[in-house]
Design an enzyme around this catalytic site. Structure first.
Site, mmCIF file in Angstrom:
data_model
loop_
_atom_site.group_PDB
_atom_site.id
_atom_site.type_symbol
_atom_site.label_atom_id
_atom_site.label_comp_id
_atom_site.label_asym_id
_atom_site.label_seq_id
_atom_site.Cartn_x
_atom_site.Cartn_y
_atom_site.Cartn_z
ATOM 1 N N HIS A 1 0.818 -1.216 0.000
ATOM 2 C CA HIS A 1 0.000 0.000 0.000
ATOM 3 C C HIS A 1 0.852 1.266 0.000
ATOM 4 C CE1 HIS A 1 0.221 -0.087 4.555
ATOM 5 N NE2 HIS A 1 0.223 1.212 4.384
ATOM 6 N N ASP B 1 1.099 -7.709 2.153
ATOM 7 C CA ASP B 1 1.259 -6.263 1.926
ATOM 8 C C ASP B 1 2.730 -5.883 1.786
ATOM 9 O OD1 ASP B 1 0.888 -3.557 1.761
ATOM 10 O OD2 ASP B 1 -0.338 -3.375 3.555
ATOM 11 N N SER C 1 3.998 2.364 8.428
ATOM 12 C CA SER C 1 3.733 1.401 7.360
ATOM 13 C C SER C 1 5.021 1.112 6.599
ATOM 14 C CB SER C 1 2.675 1.946 6.402
ATOM 15 O OG SER C 1 1.418 2.006 7.014
#
Length: 721
Positions: free
Chosen positions: A87, A228, A656
């Site tokens: 992402h 991810d 992230s």
């Protein structure tokens, strides 16, 4: 020594003592200054402090950096190979995608370095050096060079950063970008020298059916089965220095890369995360938390939700639109759902009650200390919030609807320049501005913009904003709609989207052939853009003195909270600077009768599979690998394939892509999300509920090798078995 210095000294001396090991986003430089990591070692760490952060040598921090503008990435090979989240790389994967080369759907695997894709606009940033400049800033305040309010302004930080950089030994080095920032609400200041590489190329990305498996349904949720991750590579000039893209650039020979452990993990194992958490607000008062809920989160939820319905319908109807709006939709929905979860978690976790208790304890402490400033500060903050609340709400509505929601905007400043040139009969100026008009048009009508989709967004958001904000506070364009269109939003929007100069190339060509003042004055897009910008600036002008007052009050309040907690240290709120958080691999029980174990496996992918739902599609090849248990050396002893795992590390947005490291500093995973039950964590840390959701590095390697055919990338890495 004054109280501020006593407080800051105590933080430095006690940074790892008497604190819950899993709470806190700690500044690495403070750990280095006091040379003590006893608490981390008690949790299981086997490294020394200089292994984590060494200002005069190589350490773990040299393998971690800022990926793009808002994520973390880590170096996993000696040749500049970056691991981050899917992402985080999503916008850049989308940038390379088209209907003919749909890397979002099909994935991308560079089977050799010559197939790695240059990615314009993507940067990777290392931290070169961090220096404490608190005394310098305080001296400037004491000498009246600046006021205390000015010391908390971006303008001052920028000027000071440039001044100090010009005096440093780094001023001649390529790619160095200095940054001055306050910590502890301005009780401490650092200058951070960053080294920015601008030639970063795309190397590997699984299909979205792996990298985004579960989509918005599973976002912020556990159990999770999302692969991810994505991979990129840093390229540099012949001397290993930052350089813009050039075919002659070569992979960066990095000074530090993370070894990768495939030995396995168990509940209770030590885990630490190094990265760049974006923003937390752990020291808010009750009134400020309520403002966050009512004036920021609530309108964001309502407006983004309405816009996303329009985008989703358009994306479902067209592959072209799906690719165009994939990154926009993902970026919008992420914090739409976060806002929903945060408001729910604030209630469920009794954050307001906890804050009320904190304020009562603080007032008691202030009275015991006979400190008048501490005694008054919470009431003063509450009074300021009473004034800012309606302004904050209006600004959120305006930003979400018009500055971020609707894309079609024409710069009234450009039109004003053309009008002036026409009135002055400045032929050269007119001809020069014609080029600017075409460039602006091209920026609006870029490959990721659909005029008809945006028209439908406008038809949804114009009336919604009118319902949410008092008519007396509407931008001036609403008066035009009421008087000239009898309040018919659709008629106004169709006129604007059909007939504005920037609506289409035909309109633009017609105007540029014969520019007139009348056409400029009648341009609805420019009128709309100017009126919304004017309203935004009006709100900012009203809010600026109130925010300046709040900044000073917070400086006092946070200093007081730190005094009250001593000898237990306080950590500064996250501000997208390098931090370390440590804890353990840990399961949790969110509700009565519900217990979540600390890891998931690939069999959960097939359990969630739904061919009718794009979010839960499973690629045929992955399904075959799972059904045949073809996991190679990455499987668990029982033959299953580990996928995601939980730790109790203290993280937030910006983390992230951060590396999850074991007690030896070896990479065991990649952080990518928080859990639904703790979405109030940016405001109040809950030791029982806060969990970080991580992708197991063994699943990354399995996908690379078995599905991507990228064994050459694994051969670059240092694998610890």
């Amino acid at each position: 020594m004054n109280k501020i210095k006593i407080y800051l000294s105590a933080i430095i001396l006690l940074i790892t003592c008497s604190v819950r090991a899993d709470e806190g986003m700690w500044l690495l430089q403070l750990m280095q200054e006091q040379h003590s990591i006893d608490m981390m070692k008690k949790q299981g760490l086997k490294l020394d402090v200089l292994d984590l952060y060494n200002p005069n040598g190589v350490s773990l921090k040299d393998a971690v950096g800022i990926f793009g503008g808002g994520c973390t990435g880590e170096i996993i090979s000696p040749e500049g190979l970056i691991l981050t989240n899917h992402h985080c790389g999503y916008g850049f994967i989308q940038q390379h995608s088209s209907v003919e080369h749909d890397y979002l759907t099909d994935g991308f695997w560079a089977t050799s370095k010559d197939k790695e894709l240059p990615t314009p606009g993507l940067k990777f940033t290392f931290i070169e050096r961090i220096e404490d400049i608190t005394d310098l800033v305080n001296k400037k305040i004491a000498d009246k060079e600046i006021t205390e309010t000015e010391s908390l302004s971006r303008e001052f930080w920028g000027k000071l950063a440039a001044e100090l950089h010009n005096q440093s030994d780094l001023k001649e080095k390529k790619g160095i970008s200095p940054q001055v920032l306050p910590f502890y609400a301005g009780n401490k200041f650092y200058i951070i020298y960053r080294k920015v590489y601008s030639d970063v190329r795309m190397v590997a990305a699984p299909p979205s059916s792996i990298g985004k498996f579960g989509g918005e349904t599973d976002n912020w949720m556990w159990p999770r089965h999302t692969g991810d991750f994505s991979m990129f590579r840093i390229y540099a000039d012949a001397n290993g220095e930052p350089a813009d893209y050039d075919a002659s650039n070569t992979p960066l020979k990095t000074t530090k890369h993370l070894p990768i452990s495939i030995k396995g993990i168990n509940e209770g194992d030590y885990a630490m995360i190094m990265g760049f958490p974006g923003s937390t607000s752990r020291y808010l008062t009750v009134s400020e938390v309520k403002q966050r809920m009512e004036a920021s989160n609530a309108p964001r939820i309502q407006i983004r939700g309405a816009r996303q319905e329009v985008l989703k319908a358009a994306m479902n109807a067209s592959d072209k639109t799906r690719i165009q709006y994939a990154n926009k939709y993902a970026g919008s929905s992420n914090y739409w759902k976060n806002s929903i979860g945060m408001n729910k978690a604030i209630v469920d976790n009794n954050v307001l009650g906890t804050k009320t208790e904190q304020e009562a304890a603080f007032l008691k402490f202030a009275r015991e200390q006979n400190n008048e400033a501490y005694q008054k500060v919470v009431d003063q903050i509450d009074q300021a919030i009473t004034s800012t609340q309606p302004l904050t709400y209006q600004r959120t509505c305006l930003s979400e609807a018009f500055l971020m929601g609707i894309e079609f905007r024409t710069s009234h400043l450009l039109l004003d320049k053309m009008k002036e040139a026409i009135e002055e009969k400045n032929t050269a100026g007119i001809d020069s501005l014609k080029d600017s008009f075409q460039k602006v048009f091209d920026r609006i009508h870029n490959k990721d913009y659909d005029h008809e989709v945006d028209r439908q967004v406008a038809k949804t958001l114009f009336p919604l904003y009118a319902e949410m904000v008092p008519s007396s506070e509407h931008p001036a364009i609403y008066t035009v709609i009421a008087q000239e269109y009898k309040g018919d939003y659709n008629k106004f929007i169709d006129d604007m989207y059909d007939n504005s100069i920037m609506s289409n190339q035909e309109n633009l060509d017609k105007f540029l052939k014969k520019p007139t003042v009348k056409a400029l004055d009648n341009d609805l897009s420019a009128q709309y853009s100017k009126s919304t910008l004017d309203k935004f600036q009006e709100l900012n002008k009203l809010m600026t003195p109130l925010q300046d007052e709040l900044d000073i009050l917070h400086k006092t309040y946070i200093r007081g909270l730190g005094d009250m907690k001593l000898p237990v240290p306080s950590y500064p709120d996250a501000n997208f600077t390098l931090r370390l958080t440590y804890g353990n691999i840990k399961s949790y029980s969110p509700r009565d009768g519900v217990h979540y174990k600390y890891y998931t496996t690939a069999k959960g992918v097939l359990e969630k599979e739904d061919p009718t739902n794009r979010e839960f599609n499973v690629p045929a090849k992955l399904k075959e690998l799972i059904e045949n248990a073809d996991y190679g050396q990455y499987a668990l002893p029982n033959g299953e394939m580990p996928l995601c795992f939980l730790t109790n590390n203290d993280i937030t947005g910006g983390n992230s892509g951060s590396p999850v490291l074991n007690e030896n500093g070896e990479l065991i995973g990649c952080a990518f999300d928080g859990n639904w039950e703790s979405l109030s964590g940016d405001i109040n840390f809950d030791n029982n509920m806060q969990r970080c959701i991580n992708l197991d590095i063994r699943y990354v390697l399995f996908i690379l090798e078995k599905l991507g055919g990228c064994g050459h990338l694994i051969n670059e890495m240092t694998i610890v078995q």
